[in-house]
Design a protein around this motif. Structure first.
Motif, short mmCIF file in Angstrom:
data_model
loop_
_atom_site.label_atom_id
_atom_site.label_comp_id
_atom_site.label_asym_id
_atom_site.label_seq_id
_atom_site.Cartn_x
_atom_site.Cartn_y
_atom_site.Cartn_z
N ALA A 150 0.86 -1.19 0.00
CA ALA A 150 0.00 0.00 0.00
C ALA A 150 0.89 1.23 0.00
O ALA A 150 0.64 2.21 -0.72
CB ALA A 150 -0.92 -0.01 1.21
N GLY A 151 1.97 1.16 0.79
CA GLY A 151 2.94 2.26 0.81
C GLY A 151 3.57 2.45 -0.57
O GLY A 151 3.73 3.58 -1.03
N TRP A 198 8.82 10.71 -4.48
CA TRP A 198 8.95 9.29 -4.12
C TRP A 198 8.84 8.39 -5.33
O TRP A 198 9.17 7.21 -5.26
CB TRP A 198 7.91 8.89 -3.09
CG TRP A 198 8.32 9.28 -1.71
CD1 TRP A 198 8.27 10.53 -1.18
CD2 TRP A 198 8.86 8.44 -0.69
NE1 TRP A 198 8.74 10.51 0.11
CE2 TRP A 198 9.10 9.23 0.43
CE3 TRP A 198 9.16 7.06 -0.63
CZ2 TRP A 198 9.63 8.72 1.61
CZ3 TRP A 198 9.67 6.57 0.55
CH2 TRP A 198 9.91 7.39 1.64
N ARG A 199 8.30 8.91 -6.43
CA ARG A 199 8.20 8.09 -7.63
C ARG A 199 9.62 7.79 -8.10
O ARG A 199 10.52 8.59 -7.92
CB ARG A 199 7.43 8.83 -8.72
CG ARG A 199 7.22 7.99 -9.96
CD ARG A 199 6.30 8.67 -10.93
NE ARG A 199 4.91 8.40 -10.59
CZ ARG A 199 3.92 8.38 -11.49
NH1 ARG A 199 4.15 8.61 -12.74
NH2 ARG A 199 2.70 8.14 -11.11
N ILE A 252 2.23 1.82 -3.46
CA ILE A 252 1.28 2.46 -4.37
C ILE A 252 1.16 3.95 -4.05
O ILE A 252 1.12 4.78 -4.95
CB ILE A 252 -0.09 1.74 -4.28
CG1 ILE A 252 0.05 0.34 -4.88
CG2 ILE A 252 -1.17 2.51 -5.00
CD1 ILE A 252 -1.16 -0.53 -4.72
N HIS A 253 1.18 4.29 -2.76
CA HIS A 253 1.13 5.71 -2.40
C HIS A 253 2.42 6.41 -2.82
O HIS A 253 2.38 7.55 -3.28
CB HIS A 253 0.92 5.87 -0.90
CG HIS A 253 -0.50 5.72 -0.49
ND1 HIS A 253 -1.09 4.50 -0.32
CD2 HIS A 253 -1.46 6.63 -0.25
CE1 HIS A 253 -2.36 4.67 0.02
NE2 HIS A 253 -2.61 5.96 0.06
N ALA A 254 3.55 5.71 -2.63
CA ALA A 254 4.84 6.34 -2.95
C ALA A 254 4.88 6.72 -4.42
O ALA A 254 5.39 7.77 -4.81
CB ALA A 254 5.98 5.39 -2.61
N ARG A 255 4.33 5.85 -5.26
CA ARG A 255 4.37 6.13 -6.68
C ARG A 255 3.52 7.34 -7.03
O ARG A 255 3.68 7.95 -8.09
CB ARG A 255 3.89 4.92 -7.46
CG ARG A 255 4.78 4.60 -8.62
CD ARG A 255 4.24 3.45 -9.38
NE ARG A 255 3.45 3.88 -10.51
CZ ARG A 255 3.96 4.27 -11.65
NH1 ARG A 255 5.25 4.31 -11.82
NH2 ARG A 255 3.19 4.62 -12.63
N ALA A 256 2.59 7.67 -6.15
CA ALA A 256 1.74 8.82 -6.42
C ALA A 256 2.20 10.04 -5.64
O ALA A 256 1.52 11.05 -5.60
CB ALA A 256 0.30 8.49 -6.06
N THR A 257 3.36 9.94 -4.98
CA THR A 257 3.83 11.05 -4.16
C THR A 257 5.02 11.71 -4.82
O THR A 257 5.96 11.02 -5.21
CB THR A 257 4.23 10.56 -2.75
OG1 THR A 257 3.12 9.88 -2.18
CG2 THR A 257 4.61 11.72 -1.86
N ARG A 258 4.94 13.01 -4.96
CA ARG A 258 6.04 13.73 -5.59
C ARG A 258 7.30 13.51 -4.78
O ARG A 258 7.28 13.61 -3.55
CB ARG A 258 5.70 15.21 -5.67
CG ARG A 258 6.56 15.96 -6.62
CD ARG A 258 6.00 17.35 -6.88
NE ARG A 258 4.84 17.30 -7.75
CZ ARG A 258 3.69 17.90 -7.49
NH1 ARG A 258 3.54 18.57 -6.37
NH2 ARG A 258 2.70 17.83 -8.34
N LEU A 283 10.70 0.24 -2.17
CA LEU A 283 9.58 -0.31 -1.40
C LEU A 283 9.07 -1.60 -2.00
O LEU A 283 8.73 -2.55 -1.28
CB LEU A 283 8.44 0.71 -1.33
CG LEU A 283 8.67 1.87 -0.36
CD1 LEU A 283 7.48 2.80 -0.37
CD2 LEU A 283 8.89 1.32 1.04
#
Lengths: 336, 565
Positions: free
Chosen positions: A289-290, A300-301, A292-298, A308
């Motif tokens: 889940a982290g 962190w992509r 998937i969020h990381a990929r959507a966070t500036r 992760l």
């Protein structure tokens, strides 16, 4: 045929599959060295330092028929990238892939024989679980080729599968036994099977993320000693494929968690009790889940989210082996 | 459909701004970066400024991500040391083996890690962050659901899958065809001057919101609603009846909000227990455990039911689970005059898969001193110097190895007189003296069914009269599973929608040619979130649209659509 004969044939088939996978691994490794040679000669002929991956990106951009990137972010690579080797896979790669298919057929035969010998689904002890899990890893690897050519991961996948199968055959082998009363449920078929499906997707996703990290380093000017990376898709393409594969795995994993909870409610009287296996399934779920969020966070992509994905897959492997063997808990079905 | 103009004017809302829809935190990859943060425009933060600043931080993607990773990390210790909730005996053993580290770890709450303040803090912050994130998104999405697709951007060239073709069809027909084509493909369509703007995949954001709201629902269900339940354990010997009141449990754990009145009135009785084992690979493996119960609710009659490991018995909204089973030797203890002072079955807890069982019989009253027996029961015994070991879980019928009950005898203070709860299955030997058995002068008692033996010092006698079975059952009342299942399904469904439904906008624009020149038609799309197939979808749309146009002006053999630019 008696149970013992069937089980014995199954063992023979497992060892045969392992042998074929080892050969496939060797051929995939030869393919990688061949790719290195191609990359180096291409590098030599192209005087300019512009490497093959630049050519790859350029050609993929051109292929998108006049599409231009949105300002906010690079356009998602919609079409498969025209990799320099696409369309003319090396003979080694074709051989290796054929060997994988052969090995997989033998592997499935081993599974079916084991299932027939036991008179139930062949994933009720750790040996069987590894056998099924690795078969699914290969199955997912083959399945993904229908969508995207990721045969460059062949060496990685066959290596993992051979190591796991070897470990299981030598250390976890138990003769066919009856089903523990707690396992006598239709959920065994669903819950465990979907868990291994998820594992298969995470394995391929983990490999893609490793390739992505390496490719990123190469694109930044490092890793000159690993020339075959130049024949891999660009890191951004790898990242996008990895993401697609991992979200499928994540959906399966979510289902596993829920099916497990329903089963636990039936068998143990509570749907969630922080049993060690439950804890690790939860940790893996939260990690992805982290991801998937990381990929959507500036910020962190890219490499951070790739880490992760790799940590998540490492946790899956940890859950698969160490937690099963050494942690005390209700999921004590290794048969050892 | 309401044709109300889009009220919330977001910056650059020409339909191509990624931040416009769905709403995302500012550090989302699709969000609008706000470099002019509160700290810059407000050099001296007032209280409200601080609060707003912290709220923005808490509801940002980055914070949510860090909290997620902390949650994963925080769950690890709970799997490394035994937990009071799932493995209380493990905690006791840990305390006995490592008293020093136990103190340190216990002060950190590691033995109940998942209810510890630090773990609770992580997930509570995460859920506050989540709620803070979804409320504005929910509002925004509800608006978006009623809104028209935005105006067609002036320049489509910059967008994904931009395609431009020329055709002899007039612009109005082309737009009308585009409109009906997009409608058929499930797009929400709005016509603007000479163009069609279309959007689809609203379910993606709907699914995403359902997923996150259902997570909050799950937390509330488990955390708040779950406290109305209770759980208890009871060992039930054949023929024995259990009534569902707290005093009839061997152990009972009430939920935070459960009371005596939460216990549904019912009775259970164990009629018989049938285990089946299979001999395989040099040992006995359990195949099936079936406990035949009778249950009764007030005013009803006894109903027979079968309890198995994977199929609990439900009675009065309460579940009964089969946890364990074993043998209960039946003994009769008499005083020297032959008066019975103790009679009945005593559950002996199994120690291994072959049901080598150990147990304690306590006789506090009726004899000259308080007496206790401690020892082993073996259904198929092999004798060793320290006691019997069973080699089969079945009761032996072999005359050379009949089931045996081996007991040591103790006298002294059983500790039962102070009114303090004492474990019925263990013996505190502090105030007891062993008068027969291993390491005493008197040999222990070795009894087969029907045997009786005199106790040392003329205390009386004991007779082994029979063997009963017992089961241990776990009785649960949990009001949450139905709701938890509902939320779980919403979580899964929402997740699938939010991951696999593509949300996209596409535009088809027809620019009439001057004079005799052909009409130019432009196609382009824009992804809202992950959408790897967008370019292909736009290309297919363009192709299909042209086929339709060809069909419309089929009859004249006029010039075919001119190639792409």
């Amino acid at each position: 045929m008696t149970t013992a004969t069937l089980a014995a044939y199954s063992v023979v088939a497992v060892y045969s599959a392992m042998t074929v996978y080892v050969l496939a691994f060797v051929a995939f490794a030869l393919d990688l060295s061949k790719r290195s040679a191609i990359a180096q000669s291409a590098l030599a002929s192209a005087k300019a330092p512009a490497s093959l991956s630049l050519a790859t990106t350029a050609s993929s951009r051109a292929e998108k028929a006049g599409s231009t990137a949105v300002i906010d972010k690079p356009a998602p690579p919609a079409q498969p990238t025209a990799s320099p080797t696409a369309g003319r896979a090396s003979r080694f790669q074709r051989t290796a892939y054929a060997l994988v298919i052969v090995g997989w057929t033998v592997h499935l035969t081993a599974l079916i024989l084991r299932g027939l010998a036991a008179g139930r689904v062949p994933w009720a002890d750790l040996y069987e679980f590894v056998m099924t899990g690795t078969a699914i890893m290969i199955g997912v690897f083959i399945f993904i080729q229908l969508w995207r050519d990721v045969k460059f991961l062949g060496a990685y996948i066959t290596a993992i599968v051979v190591l796991l199968l070897g470990l299981a055959s030598v250390n976890f082998y138990v003769p066919v036994g009856p089903l523990n009363p707690a396992l006598q449920s239709a959920w065994l078929v669903i819950h465990v099977f979907v868990a291994t499906l998820g594992t298969g997707f995470f394995a391929v996703g983990g490999g893609l993320s490793i390739a992505q990290l390496l490719q990123t380093r190469r694109e930044m000017g490092g890793l000159a000693r690993v020339p075959f990376l130049a024949t891999f898709p660009a890191s951004e393409v790898l990242e996008n494929i990895a993401y697609r594969v991992i979200v499928v795995g994540f959906a399966f994993w979510t289902f596993t968690l829920m099916a497990g909870a329903i089963w636990a409610e039936r068998a143990w009287g509570r749907y969630w009790g922080w049993d060690t296996k439950e804890v690790w399934t939860f940790i893996i779920w939260v990690t992805f889940a982290g991801y998937i969020h990381a990929r959507a966070t500036r910020g962190w992509r890219g490499s951070r989210s790739a880490w992760l994905a790799i940590i998540g897959f490492a946790a899956v492997m940890f859950n698969f082996t160490v937690v099963n063997l050494f942690f005390k808990g209700l999921h004590a079905y290794t048969g050892l | 459909m309401a044709s109300r103009p889009r009220s919330s004017a977001t910056p650059r809302d020409d339909g191509t701004s990624a931040a416009a829809d769905p709403l995302r935190p500012s550090d989302h990859i699709d969000g609008t970066p706000d470099d002019a943060g509160a700290g810059v425009t407000q050099p001296r933060l007032k209280l409200v400024g601080y609060l707003r600043f912290f709220w923005r931080q808490l509801t940002s993607m980055r914070t949510a991500l860090i909290l997620l990773l902390l949650l994963a990390l925080g769950a690890v210790p709970g799997s490394l040391v035994p937990q009071r909730s799932s493995d209380p005996n493990g905690v006791v053993a840990y305390q006995a083996n490592n008293p020093d580290t136990f103190k340190i770890l216990d002060s950190l709450g590691l033995f109940s890690a998942f209810t510890s303040p630090w773990f609770s803090a992580i997930y509570l912050l995460l859920f506050i962050s989540l709620v803070g994130c979804i409320i504005p998104r929910l509002k925004h999405h509800l608006d978006a659901l009623r809104a028209q697709p935005p105006k067609t951007p002036a320049r489509l060239e910059r967008l994904v899958g931009f395609t431009s073709v020329t055709t002899t069809t007039d612009a109005a027909t082309a737009v009308a065809e585009a409109r009906s084509l997009l409608r058929r493909q499930g797009y929400r369509v709005a016509s603007y001057d000479g163009s069609v703007s279309a959007e689809r995949g609203y379910l993606r954001e709907t699914g995403n919101l359902i997923f996150h709201i259902a997570l909050v629902g799950m937390l509330l269900t488990v955390g708040v609603f779950g406290s109305y339940g209770y759980t208890g354990q009871r060992i039930l010997v054949q023929g024995e009846a259990f009534t569902n009141v707290i005093s009839d449990y061997d152990s009972f754990e009430p939920g935070r909000f459960s009371t005596e009145s939460s216990l549904q009135p019912f009775q259970l009785r164990l009629d018989s227990f049938q285990p089946t084992y299979q001999f395989q690979n040099g040992g006995w493996a359990p195949e099936d455990f079936a406990a035949h119960l009778s249950t009764r609710v007030p005013g009803g009659s006894w109903t027979e039911q079968t309890l198995k490991v994977n199929s609990p018995v439900e009675i009065g909204g309460t579940q009964v689970y089969l946890l364990g089973n074993g043998f209960a030797p039946v003994v009769t203890v008499k005083d020297p005059n032959g008066t019975v002072v103790y009679a009945g079955p005593v559950a002996f807890l199994s120690q291994d898969g072959n049901l080598t069982s150990s147990g304690v019989i306590k006789v506090p009253d009726g004899l000259a001193k308080q007496v206790a027996f401690q020892g082993f029961f073996c259904p198929t015994p092999v004798t060793t110097p320290t006691g019997c070991v069973s080699i089969s879980p079945y009761l032996s019928k072999d005359a050379k190895a009949l089931p045996v009950l081996q007991l040591s005898v103790f006298t002294g203070d059983l500790g039962l007189d102070k009114g303090v709860a004492v474990n019925a299955y263990a013996l505190n030997e502090d105030k007891l003296t062993k008068i027969a058995g291993f390491r005493t002068d008197v040999p222990g008692l070795d009894l087969h069914v029907g045997d009786s033996a005199e106790l040392p010092n003329g205390l009386g006698s004991i007779e082994f009269t029979g063997i009963d079975r017992f089961v241990s059952v776990d009785i649960h009342h949990d009001p949450t599973p139905a709701y938890a299942l509902l939320f779980a399904m919403l979580i899964l469904g929402g997740l699938l929608l939010s991951l696999f439904v593509p949300r996209r906008r596409v535009w088809i624009k027809a620019i009439p040619g001057r004079g005799k020149q052909p009409t130019r038609i432009e196609y382009a799309g824009l992804a809202r979130g992950e959408d790897p197939t967008l370019a292909r979808a736009v290309a297919e749309l363009a192709q299909r649209h042209q086929q339709h146009l060809d069909g419309v002006r089929d009859s004249p053999p006029g010039e075919p659509p001119v190639g792409r630019t």
